[in-house]
Design an enzyme around this catalytic site. Structure first.
Site, PDB file in Angstrom:
ATOM      1  N   SER A 192       0.842  -1.191   0.000  1.00  8.74           N
ATOM      2  CA  SER A 192       0.000   0.000   0.000  1.00  8.74           C
ATOM      3  C   SER A 192       0.888   1.255   0.000  1.00  8.74           C
ATOM      4  O   SER A 192       1.693   1.435  -0.908  1.00  8.74           O
ATOM      5  CB  SER A 192      -0.965  -0.042   1.191  1.00  8.74           C
ATOM      6  OG  SER A 192      -1.999   0.902   1.049  1.00  8.74           O
ATOM      7  N   GLU A 321      -8.988  -5.441  -4.437  1.00 10.04           N
ATOM      8  CA  GLU A 321      -8.410  -4.382  -3.608  1.00 10.04           C
ATOM      9  C   GLU A 321      -9.508  -3.457  -3.070  1.00 10.04           C
ATOM     10  O   GLU A 321      -9.436  -2.954  -1.947  1.00 10.04           O
ATOM     11  CB  GLU A 321      -7.430  -3.535  -4.428  1.00 10.04           C
ATOM     12  CG  GLU A 321      -6.254  -4.266  -5.022  1.00 10.04           C
ATOM     13  CD  GLU A 321      -5.060  -4.332  -4.100  1.00 10.04           C
ATOM     14  OE1 GLU A 321      -5.192  -3.950  -2.919  1.00 10.04           O
ATOM     15  OE2 GLU A 321      -3.991  -4.771  -4.573  1.00 10.04           O
ATOM     16  N   HIS A 436      -7.634  -5.729  -0.211  1.00  6.97           N
ATOM     17  CA  HIS A 436      -6.389  -5.000   0.031  1.00  6.97           C
ATOM     18  C   HIS A 436      -5.784  -5.422   1.375  1.00  6.97           C
ATOM     19  O   HIS A 436      -6.483  -5.474   2.385  1.00  6.97           O
ATOM     20  CB  HIS A 436      -6.693  -3.503   0.038  1.00  6.97           C
ATOM     21  CG  HIS A 436      -5.516  -2.618   0.140  1.00  6.97           C
ATOM     22  ND1 HIS A 436      -4.618  -2.431  -0.893  1.00  6.97           N
ATOM     23  CD2 HIS A 436      -5.072  -1.816   1.154  1.00  6.97           C
ATOM     24  CE1 HIS A 436      -3.697  -1.573  -0.529  1.00  6.97           C
ATOM     25  NE2 HIS A 436      -3.934  -1.184   0.711  1.00  6.97           N
TER      26      HIS A 436
END
Length: 535
Positions: A192, A321, A436
């Site tokens: 991320s 995600e 995610h």
């Protein structure tokens, strides 16, 4: 077994003995300062080298994380004195010519506003079993790490948090050999915001020579959320301090208590809006005679000119995600009904214009056809947010690096949907796909999902992940030296304009051009915008 003692440039450290997932011993050194505490006049400034100490420093506990909201507990944690790192090594050198091991430096995620390198989420117990040295770091977050003022003479051009990462990598170069790590074989990896940090480091001249391979998980420096802005005036207005003089702003902001700084809520509630540029995050700095810039050019220009670090690169994304929206956005703000909000700000299309309205309608039609958006159809929303918030720019990054570097680029799509998926387990999401950050528990021991059974089918997925990642750190190639019953499919790099990728699932598959129909749609959107802007 006696506590291990290691001597580095700044002094002696006392660590402790731990054991990996197999029960095999490794050595842990935590809370090591890699820079001077960024307090007082150093608040918001580039980090300074660490200070020496006398005696033996206790390195058996983690140092303070950066002042922020904890990603999981929703409570304020940490302090301004937070520039610490942790080193985990399977073996300490016993003599001058002791063979050194590959080093993996982890950069945590959290949107540049939360997170740390602590072992509650990033326990080294899996990766270290593959005979590598693991380093996890903290860096300054939010206003502390990303205050940006326009006047270069003030020495706050932005990117202090990224400069912290550079300082940590310099510490690794100077000290990691004392822990048995090879300073000439360093892999940076992150997820991320940590992944976009990895990519920023790849394009930053300040980081040249400090690492040799890079892994970016679910992020890159082209993602819309990876950018901030000049924000001193915004911050002062929030604190009800009125001035247009940036030197006065800086003097004022240095004195504001950290809890009050944080209370300004510069972190937007609608954090998954691609049409808005965030106030806090990395920036392109003005070229200044006063200090070197972390980044002074557009990253795409740097890549196209071949000025980035050409290192083996492994990157990819997760199948859904966009499920992150369930984690961080209140339910009443999740649904997109005004599709101008789905137009990335970097397209530069003014809202309300015919082009904006036409583009918004195209996006709606592509994802929803003639259906009305509804929370009963979450998967369509997940796909839109996956593509628009993460995948599109990651895909472009992979293509650009493969075409401009002589080093291999490996691409993946992570699809595993199982009991170790971190956020899905935490939130009880039962929709199919990988959210995610769900891959993190396949690389690290986390407090959320606990350990794994190496003999289970799920354990096989962990073994695959840690072997791919550590093989890449060792050789610049994730493939094992010989295929076996754990990894039985060869992972091809992108080559000859073919977007080769590994689909990481219970059944491994390779292919070309993952979700290519959706990427071709976004190519058309971007091409249309560029063509119109050139009229």
């Amino acid at each position: 077994m006696a506590d291990p003692i290691v001597e580095i440039q700044q002094g002696k450290l006392r660590g402790r003995v731990d054991s990996d997932y197999r029960g095999v011993t490794f050595y842990s050194f935590q809370g090591i300062p890699y820079a001077k505490p960024p307090l007082g006049k150093l608040r918001f400034k580039a980090p300074q080298p660490p200070e020496a100490w006398s005696g033996i420093r206790d390195a058996t506990k983690e140092g303070s994380e950066c002042y922020s909201m904890h990603m999981l507990l929703n409570t304020i944690v940490g302090s301004e004195d937070c520039l610490f790192l942790n080193v985990y090594t399977p073996e300490l050198p016993s003599h001058e010519n002791h063979p050194l091991k590959p080093v993996m430096v982890w950069i945590h995620g959290g949107g540049y506003t939360s997170g740390s390198g602590n072992s509650d989420l990033y326990g080294p117990h899996y990766l270290i079993a593959e005979d590598v040295v693991v380093v996890t770091i903290n860096y300054r977050l939010g206003v502390l790490g990303f205050l940006c003022l326009d006047d270069p003479k003030l020495g706050v051009p932005g990117n202090a948090g990224l400069k912290d990462q550079v300082m940590a990598l310099k510490w690794v170069q100077e000290n990691i050999k004392h822990f048995g790590g090879d300073p000439n074989n360093v892999t940076i990896f992150g997820e991320s915001a940590g992944a976009s940090s990895v990519h920023f480091l790849v394009v930053s001249p300040m980081a040249k020579g400090l690492f040799h391979k890079a892994i970016a998980q679910s992020g890159c420096c082209f993602n819309t959320w990876a950018w901030g802005n000049v924000n001193g005036k915004i911050l002062c207005d929030k604190l009800q301090y009125s001035t247009d003089d940036e030197s006065e702003m800086l003097e004022f902001l240095r004195e504001v208590p950290v809890d009050k700084l944080y209370s300004t809520h510069l972190i937007p509630a609608d954090v998954m809006r691609v049409d808005l540029r965030r106030p806090l995050g990395p920036v392109i700095e003005k070229i200044s005679p006063y200090e070197p810039a972390f980044l002074a050019e557009d990253p795409m220009d740097i890549i196209l000119q071949g000025k980035h670090q050409k290192v083996p690169f492994l990157l990819g994304y997760l199948s859904r995600e966009g499920m992150l929206i369930d984690v961080i956005v209140p339910k009443d703000r999740q649904l997109i009904t005004d599709f101008e909000e789905a137009i990335p700000f970097n397209l530069g299309i003014p809202k309300g214009t015919p082009l904006s309205l036409k583009t918004a309608e195209k996006i709606k039609q592509f994802y929803y056809s003639d259906k009305q958006p509804s929370l009963d159809d979450k998967d369509t929303l997940y796909k839109l947010q996956t593509d628009n918030f993460f995948f599109r720019e990651i895909y472009i990054t992979a293509k650009q690096h493969a075409s401009t570097s002589s080093e291999p680029v490996y691409f993946y799509k992570f699809c595993i949907d199982g009991p170790l998926n971190m956020f899905k387990k935490l939130l009880g999401i039962d929709a199919p796909g990988a959210c995610h950050a769900d891959e993190l528990s396949y690389l690290f021991k986390t407090s959320i999902v606990g350990g794994f059974d190496p003999n289970s089918y799920e354990g096989k997925n962990v073994l695959r992940m840690i072997r791919w990642w550590t093989n890449f750190a060792k050789y610049g190639d994730p493939n094992p030296r010989e295929l076996d019953n754990i990894i039985d499919v060869y992972w091809e790099p992108i080559r000859d304009n073919k977007m080769n990728y590994m689909e990481i699932d219970y059944q491994l598959k390779t292919g070309e051009d993952p979700d290519g129909d959706r990427m071709r749609f976004w190519d058309e959107i971007y091409s249309q915008s560029i063509a119109t802007s050139n009229l």
